[in-house]
Write a protein that holds these residues in place. Structure first.
Motif, short mmCIF file in Angstrom:
data_model
loop_
_atom_site.label_atom_id
_atom_site.label_comp_id
_atom_site.label_asym_id
_atom_site.label_seq_id
_atom_site.Cartn_x
_atom_site.Cartn_y
_atom_site.Cartn_z
N LYS A 426 -58.20 13.36 50.06
CA LYS A 426 -59.44 12.45 50.71
C LYS A 426 -60.15 13.58 51.33
O LYS A 426 -61.18 13.01 52.31
N VAL A 427 -60.40 14.36 50.90
CA VAL A 427 -61.23 15.67 52.08
C VAL A 427 -61.71 16.67 50.91
O VAL A 427 -61.02 16.83 49.64
N THR A 459 -65.04 15.76 54.46
CA THR A 459 -66.02 15.48 53.06
C THR A 459 -67.41 15.16 52.93
O THR A 459 -68.56 16.13 53.61
N TRP A 468 -67.56 16.67 58.77
CA TRP A 468 -65.96 17.55 59.38
C TRP A 468 -64.84 16.33 58.79
O TRP A 468 -65.26 15.17 59.17
N ALA A 469 -63.56 16.08 58.06
CA ALA A 469 -62.81 15.40 57.87
C ALA A 469 -62.46 15.03 59.35
O ALA A 469 -61.83 16.00 60.10
N HIS A 470 -62.47 14.15 59.68
CA HIS A 470 -61.91 13.07 60.65
C HIS A 470 -60.07 12.77 60.46
O HIS A 470 -59.46 12.10 60.21
#
Length: 508
Positions: A426-427, A459, A468-470
């Motif tokens: 997912k990233v 991402t 930035w990936a949450h």
């Protein structure tokens, strides 16, 4: 050669996106600078003029001789449309207000070939400071918005269209319809440029080009070099000699894991342990560019030494992809150097070899699709991008073997945690940075003064921009606890919440 669309780049940030949308229609296309228009061959079925940050009213504004495209359909996008109108005698003026963002087509000529199957009030994306105030008499306006009188036009006596909006961005909800209308129905492209066709034709071309010659290639374990090597291997078998160098800056256990995966693929590969050479070259260096150059220089020395052990090598294989090619011949020349490229740039000159780059027409997402067609292991194709200098640019300050060990352990816990939690895919990219600061902490009843690490996950679709990936708080809490408890020398973990731009994905 496949039928193709020629895209002329006037400097728009969206030009590569136009190409990707055309490729998604299974039609081959190439981007060329507006001032370096190639001779139109019979396989060129149409031309797209891109947007631009410039104004057609500027002195020295980018332009093109439209008479060169008399025999093929032309579509002007944003600046491209303004340029067509301007060259035809129309009037392009500054907008009353900068038109940027979502708009809706309030009138639409459904009978025009470009706009077939598009719906009235459809959403489009505008991004322009000028507007077409008046079109020449032989132009027909085929779409408007409440604030843009000329949202699209057609030259009455020619196969030339212009649109003020951007069909290539997802915010233009029916943009793919419009591009299909132009590329497939108007230009007549056959939609036969598929991964299977690419693999078949590329292997045939490689066989013809390389014959019985010997090829040497550096592998990294990444997607691009793996797919390129597999294509060359399918063409010439054991005449491809692959070299995988351990620079001491790889992830934990990565050297052996990558070697094992390549040998299972049948590649003729040699692993070279050169860790001590790299550490010696990096000793006491702290400036990021100096570290990159030392890593690059040492890699060339090691690779050159190994390549000379192979008899009669004539070619150097590289995993260059299309964005690398485009950026090297951009509208204004190569882009300003933000950081030196980590590819094996100095090798061809030093080794006096010819270059073979089987992926230099593909975007990153296309490379992965081709890799899937070739049957390459999904764990390799789904691997996050990893910088050529490796952990060397994730250790801020000087590099020592002990710092590498610390960061490898931290990185292993972070990446392993992402995989176990189902977050890895997912990233776009994730890793850890070892910071050149220490902080006070308490472990048990003792005061500690140890290192700080920053975790980074983003991402993205292509790495050109990134958010930035949450990541879930609970995940971050567990990873932080694991790192502090298991990695000797670290007592504080932080999470980087910077996007690109303005920050880069890597810290150095």
């Amino acid at each position: 050669m496949s039928q193709q669309i020629l895209i002329l780049d006037f400097g728009s940030q969206y030009t590569q996106l136009i190409a990707r949308r055309v490729r998604e229609l299974n039609v081959y296309c190439e981007i060329h600078p507006f001032n370096k228009v190639p001779k139109l061959t019979p396989d060129v079925k149409g031309v797209i003029l891109s947007g631009s940050p410039c104004s057609v009213r500027d002195n020295g504004a980018p332009s093109v001789d439209m008479s060169a495209f008399e025999k093929v359909p032309v579509l002007g996008v944003c600046y491209g449309a303004q340029l067509i109108a301007h060259l035809g005698g129309g009037n392009v003026l500054p907008s009353q207000m900068r038109e940027y963002g979502r708009a809706r087509l309030s009138t639409l000529n459904h009978h025009n070939d470009l706009l077939k199957e598009m719906t009235l009030d459809t959403q489009v994306w505008m991004s322009h400071a000028d507007t077409i105030a008046a079109v020449p008499s032989n132009f027909e306006i085929i779409a408007t918005t409440p604030s843009v009188a000329v949202a699209a036009f057609k030259v009455k006596d020619k196969a030339v269209w212009g649109i003020q909006f951007h069909p290539e961005v997802t915010h233009t909800t029916e943009g793919k319809n419009l591009l299909r209308n132009f590329v497939v129905h108007i230009c007549g492209c056959a939609q036969d440029w598929t991964p299977d066709q690419f693999v078949e034709s590329t292997i045939a071309d490689l066989k013809a080009k390389l014959g019985n010659d010997q090829v040497v290639m550096a592998l990294s374990g990444g997607v691009d070099s793996t797919v390129a090597a597999t294509l060359i291997h399918k063409a010439i078998g054991k005449n491809l000699h692959c070299i995988f160098v351990d620079n001491g800056l790889l992830r934990k256990n990565e050297f052996q894991q990558v070697l094992d995966s390549y040998q299972h693929m049948g590649l003729n590969i040699k692993g070279v342990d050169a860790r001590e050479k790299f550490y010696a070259a990096l000793k006491d260096l702290t400036e990021p560019e100096a570290k990159r150059k030392a890593i690059g220089r040492t890699f060339i020395e090691v690779f050159d030494e190994e390549a000379h052990l192979i008899q009669d090598v004539k070619w150097l294989g590289q995993g260059t992809i299309y964005p690398d090619v485009i950026e090297s011949v951009s509208v204004n020349g190569p882009s300003q150097t933000i950081k030196s490229h980590h590819n094996v740039g100095g090798l061809p000159e030093k080794m006096k070899l010819k270059i073979v780059e089987p992926l230099n027409t593909l975007f990153k997402d296309e490379v992965r699709i081709v890799g899937k067609t070739l049957g390459i292991d999904p764990t390799i194709l789904g691997r996050h991008p990893f910088p050529g200098p490796g952990l060397g640019i994730r250790i801020l300050g000087d590099i020592t073997a002990d710092k590498v060990r610390i960061l490898q352990e931290v990185d292993s816990i972070f990446i392993g945690g992402l995989r176990e939690s189902g977050l890895y895919d997912k990233v776009w990219q994730a890793g850890a940075m070892l910071l050149p600061v220490q902080s006070v902490g308490v472990m048990g009843d003792e005061r500690t003064y140890e290192r700080v690490v920053s975790l980074r996950a983003v991402t993205s679709t292509d790495g050109m921009t990134a958010d930035w990936a949450h990541l879930p708080y609970e995940f971050l809490a567990n990873v932080s606890s694991d790192i502090i408890n298991k990695v000797k020398g670290v007592n504080r973990v932080v999470y980087d919440i910077s996007s690109k731009p303005p920050a880069t994905i890597e810290w150095e």
